[in-house]
Design a protein around this motif. Structure first.
Motif, short mmCIF file in Angstrom:
data_model
loop_
_atom_site.label_atom_id
_atom_site.label_comp_id
_atom_site.label_asym_id
_atom_site.label_seq_id
_atom_site.Cartn_x
_atom_site.Cartn_y
_atom_site.Cartn_z
N ALA A 114 0.83 -1.21 0.00
CA ALA A 114 0.00 0.00 0.00
C ALA A 114 0.86 1.27 0.00
CB ALA A 114 -0.94 -0.02 1.21
N GLU A 115 1.95 1.25 0.77
CA GLU A 115 2.82 2.44 0.83
C GLU A 115 3.45 2.72 -0.53
OE1 GLU A 115 3.00 4.81 3.04
OE2 GLU A 115 1.44 3.61 4.01
N ARG A 116 3.89 1.65 -1.20
CA ARG A 116 4.52 1.82 -2.52
C ARG A 116 3.49 2.35 -3.53
NH1 ARG A 116 9.35 -1.54 -2.96
NH2 ARG A 116 10.62 -0.68 -1.30
N ILE A 117 2.25 1.88 -3.42
CA ILE A 117 1.21 2.35 -4.34
C ILE A 117 0.94 3.84 -4.08
CG2 ILE A 117 -1.25 2.13 -4.97
CD1 ILE A 117 -0.92 -0.91 -4.53
N LYS A 118 0.95 4.23 -2.81
CA LYS A 118 0.77 5.65 -2.49
C LYS A 118 1.93 6.48 -3.03
CE LYS A 118 -1.90 4.89 1.75
NZ LYS A 118 -1.83 4.98 3.21
N ASN A 119 3.13 5.89 -2.97
CA ASN A 119 4.32 6.56 -3.52
C ASN A 119 4.16 6.80 -5.02
OD1 ASN A 119 7.24 7.34 -3.72
ND2 ASN A 119 7.40 5.37 -4.80
N VAL A 120 3.64 5.79 -5.72
CA VAL A 120 3.40 5.94 -7.17
C VAL A 120 2.38 7.06 -7.39
CG1 VAL A 120 2.35 4.82 -9.20
CG2 VAL A 120 4.04 3.58 -7.82
N ALA A 121 1.32 7.05 -6.62
CA ALA A 121 0.27 8.07 -6.78
C ALA A 121 0.85 9.47 -6.56
CB ALA A 121 -0.87 7.79 -5.81
N VAL A 163 14.63 4.09 -18.57
CA VAL A 163 14.46 3.13 -17.47
C VAL A 163 15.00 3.80 -16.22
CG1 VAL A 163 15.07 0.83 -16.59
CG2 VAL A 163 14.84 1.19 -19.06
N ARG A 164 14.18 3.90 -15.16
CA ARG A 164 14.64 4.59 -13.95
C ARG A 164 13.92 4.09 -12.71
NH1 ARG A 164 13.65 10.73 -14.98
NH2 ARG A 164 14.11 10.80 -12.77
N SER A 165 14.35 4.56 -11.58
CA SER A 165 13.83 4.04 -10.31
C SER A 165 12.57 4.78 -9.87
CB SER A 165 14.89 4.16 -9.23
OG SER A 165 14.33 3.87 -7.97
N SER A 166 11.63 4.03 -9.28
CA SER A 166 10.43 4.66 -8.72
C SER A 166 10.69 5.12 -7.29
CB SER A 166 9.26 3.67 -8.73
OG SER A 166 9.55 2.59 -7.86
N LEU A 167 11.91 4.85 -6.78
CA LEU A 167 12.17 5.12 -5.36
C LEU A 167 13.08 6.32 -5.15
CD1 LEU A 167 12.66 1.36 -4.47
CD2 LEU A 167 10.61 2.75 -4.09
N ASN A 168 13.60 6.92 -6.24
CA ASN A 168 14.40 8.13 -6.10
C ASN A 168 14.27 8.95 -7.39
OD1 ASN A 168 16.37 7.28 -8.11
ND2 ASN A 168 17.16 5.87 -6.58
N ASP A 169 14.99 10.07 -7.47
CA ASP A 169 14.88 10.92 -8.66
C ASP A 169 16.15 10.89 -9.50
OD1 ASP A 169 12.23 11.81 -8.24
OD2 ASP A 169 12.94 13.12 -6.64
N ASN A 170 16.97 9.88 -9.32
CA ASN A 170 18.21 9.79 -10.10
C ASN A 170 17.90 9.64 -11.58
OD1 ASN A 170 19.42 9.77 -7.63
ND2 ASN A 170 19.84 7.57 -7.60
N ALA A 171 18.82 10.19 -12.41
CA ALA A 171 18.66 10.03 -13.85
C ALA A 171 18.78 8.54 -14.18
CB ALA A 171 19.75 10.81 -14.57
N GLY A 172 18.01 8.09 -15.16
CA GLY A 172 18.03 6.66 -15.52
C GLY A 172 18.86 6.41 -16.76
N THR A 173 18.43 5.41 -17.53
CA THR A 173 19.11 5.03 -18.77
C THR A 173 18.17 5.30 -19.94
OG1 THR A 173 20.25 3.25 -17.62
CG2 THR A 173 20.17 3.10 -20.03
N LEU A 174 18.71 5.95 -20.97
CA LEU A 174 17.92 6.22 -22.17
C LEU A 174 18.16 5.10 -23.19
CD1 LEU A 174 16.13 8.67 -22.53
CD2 LEU A 174 17.91 9.68 -23.98
#
Ligand code: ADP
Ligand code: ASP
Ligand code: MG
Length: 405
Positions: free
Chosen positions: A16-23, A228-239
Motif C-alpha cells: 500500500a505504501e509503494r502504491i501511495k508513492n506511485v500516486a 528506465v529509472r527508479s520509482s524510489l528516487n529521482d536519479n537520472a536513468g538510462t535512455l
C-alpha cells in the motif's frame, strides 16, 4: 503539455505504501500540466503466487485458464492505484487491457499485440483523468482474455506509447536504470546513461530481465525512445534509443546471465536432409522459441548419425518434449537427453562489429576461472556461452571484471 506514459513494475506497487508513492509521483507530474497514462504490473510476487496455486491444482493448467487467472494480478493493481490517486485528489480511472483497446492474437500466455485502439484512453484523458492501464494483458478480437508473456507490462507501456504518440515513455523499476550487469549479482556493475535498441535487445534476450525482450523489439520498430529509472528516487536513468556513432567506441556494453534455459539433445539423429527441419517445425508449431542450436559431426559406421542439441526456455521444456516425442518414429532418433542445470552467459556490445579479440578474451577469462564452455553462439554484437548453472554467477562476475571492471 506533454503526453507521458509511465510504467511501474511489481516492486514499485508492492504494498500500500509503494502504491501511495506511485500516486504521489504521478500527481506531481500531473501538477506540471502533463497528461499521464500509467501502466502497472501486478504487485510483486502475485503473478508467481498465482502460478504456484494453479500448479497445485494441476501440473499443466490450460493456457486459457492461466490467462484468466494471471490477468487478475494486474486488475488488482490498477484499481488500487486509481484509488490511491483519487485519495490525494487526482481524478483517475483504471482500465483493463481489453477496456484500453489492446487487441492480441489468441496465443494464450504469450500473446502478441495486434493493434491498440486508444479511443477510451483519449476520451478519459481529455476529461482530465490520469488513466491507469493494466499491464501484461489484452483481449482477442473474439473477446478472450490473454497475457503477453512474463514481464509483459513493459510491452503494454511501449506499445501504448507508440499508439498514443506519447512524448515520453518512462519505465519505473526497482533499480536506477540499465546496468553493465545485474547489480544484484555483480556489485561492481555500473549504470549506463544510454544504450542502443540492439544492445538492449541482446541483453533482454540474454536474461537481463530489466526489460522484456518483445517490448524492446516494439520500441525499436516504432522508434519509441524510453527511459528506465527508479520509482524510489529521482536519479537520472538510462535512455534506450537508436544507435549513435559514439556508441561503437565502447566494445562491450554489458553482460547477462540467463538461468531459465534448458538444453535438449536428440541423440543419434539420422544425418539426412530434412531432419532438422522436421524437429524445429514441430517446435515452432507448438509456439516454442529455440535459442542456441548445435549439430555435431556425424559418427558411427553405416548410416551416419549425429547429435542435435538446442536450448529453450525451461518453462517450455515439457511441451517441447511432447512435441518431439511424437516425431520419434518419423525422424528415428535414438533418445532425448535434457539438462536444466545450465546457464547462458552473454557479452553484448555494438562495438564488437568493429573490434576483434573479444571472444578470445572471454574464453580465456573463463578458462582461467576453471569454467567449462558447453556451447557457443554468436551474433554480430553478442557472444553467448553455455556453462554449468552452479558456476554461472562466478562466470558472470569474472567476465564483467575482465571487460567492464
Ligand atoms: P519490474 O518489476 O519493475 O518490472 P523486474 O524485476 O522485471 O522489475 O526487473 C528489474 C530487475 O532486473 C532488477 O531488480 C535487476 O535485478 C534485474 N536486472 C538484470 N539485469 C539487469 C541490468 N543489466 N540492469 C539493471 N537491472 C537488471
Ligand atoms: N505481472 C507480470 C509478471 O510478473 C507482468 C509484469 O510484471 O510485467 O510477469
Ligand atoms: Mg519486469
Amino acid at each position: 503539455m506533454a503526453l507521458v506514459v509511465q510504467k511501474y513494475g511489481g516492486t514499485s506497487v508492492g504494498d500500500a505504501e509503494r502504491i501511495k508513492n506511485v500516486a504521489r509521483r504521478v500527481g506531481e507530474r500531473r501538477a506540471q500540466g502533463d497528461r499521464i497514462v500509467v501502466v502497472v504490473s501486478a504487485m510483486s510476487g502475485v503473478t508467481d503466487g498465482l502460478i504456484t496455486l494453479a500448479k497445485q491444482i494441476m501440473s499443466a493448467p490450460p493456457a486459457r485458464e492461466m490467462d484468466m487467472l494471471l490477468a487478475t494480478g494486474e486488475q488488482t493493481a490498477i484499481a488500487l492505484t486509481a484509488m490511491a490517486l483519487q485519495a490525494i485528489g487526482v481524478p483517475a480511472v483504471s482500465l483493463t487491457g481489453a477496456q484500453a483497446g489492446i487487441v492480441t492474437d489468441g496465443v494464450h500466455t504469450k500473446a502478441k499485440i495486434k493493434n491498440i485502439t486508444p479511443k477510451e484512453t483519449h476520451r478519459l484523458l481529455d476529461a482530465g483523468n490520469v488513466v491507469i492501464v493494466a499491464g501484461f494483458q489484452g483481449q482477442t478480437s473474439a473477446g478472450q482474455i490473454t497475457t503477453l508473456g512474463r514481464g509483459g507490462s513493459d510491452l503494454t507501456a511501449i506499445a501504448l506509447a507508440a499508439a498514443l504518440h506519447a512524448d515520453l515513455c518512462q519505465i519505473y523499476t526497482d533499480v536506477d536504470g540499465v546496468y553493465t550487469a545485474d547489480p544484484r549479482i555483480v556489485p561492481g556493475a555500473r549504470k549506463l546513461p544510454e544504450i542502443s535498441y540492439d544492445e538492449m535487445l541482446e541483453l533482454a534476450g540474454s536474461g537481463a530481465k530489466v526489460m522484456q525482450l518483445r517490448s524492446v523489439e516494439i520500441a525499436k520498430k516504432f522508434g519509441v525512445v524510453f527511459e528506465v529509472r527508479s520509482s524510489l528516487n529521482d536519479n537520472a536513468g538510462t535512455l534506450v534509443k537508436e544507435e549513435t556513432r559514439s556508441m561503437e567506441e565502447i566494445v562491450v556494453r554489458g553482460v547477462a546471465l540467463d538461468r531459465n534455459q534448458a538444453k535438449v539433445t536428440l541423440v543419434g539423429v539420422p544425418d539426412q536432409p530434412g531432419v532438422a527441419a522436421r524437429v524445429f517445425k514441430a517446435l515452432a508449431g507448438a509456439a516454442i522459441s529455440v535459442d542456441m542450436i548445435v549439430q555435431n559431426i556425424s559418427h558411427g559406421p553405416g548410416m551416419p548419425l549425429t547429435d542435435l542439441s538446442f536450448t529453450l526456455d525451461k518453462a517450455d521444456l515439457a511441451k517441447a518434449l511432447s512435441a518431439i516425442d511424437r516425431l520419434k518414429a518419423d525422424v528415428g532418433f535414438q533418445e532425448i537427453a535434457t539438462d536444466e542445470r545450465i546457464g547462458k552467459l552473454s557479452l553484448v556490445g555494438v562495438g564488437m562489429r568493429t573490434h576483434s579479440g573479444v571472444a578470445a578474451k572471454m574464453f580465456e577469462t573463463l578458462a582461467t576461472a576453471g569454467i567449462n564452455i558447453e556451447m557457443i553462439s554468436t551474433s554480430e554484437i553478442k557472444i553467448s556461452v553455455l556453462v554449468e548453472l552452479s558456476k554461472g554467477e562466478q562466470a558472470l562476475r569474472a567476465v564483467h571484471d575482465a571487460f567492464l571492471g
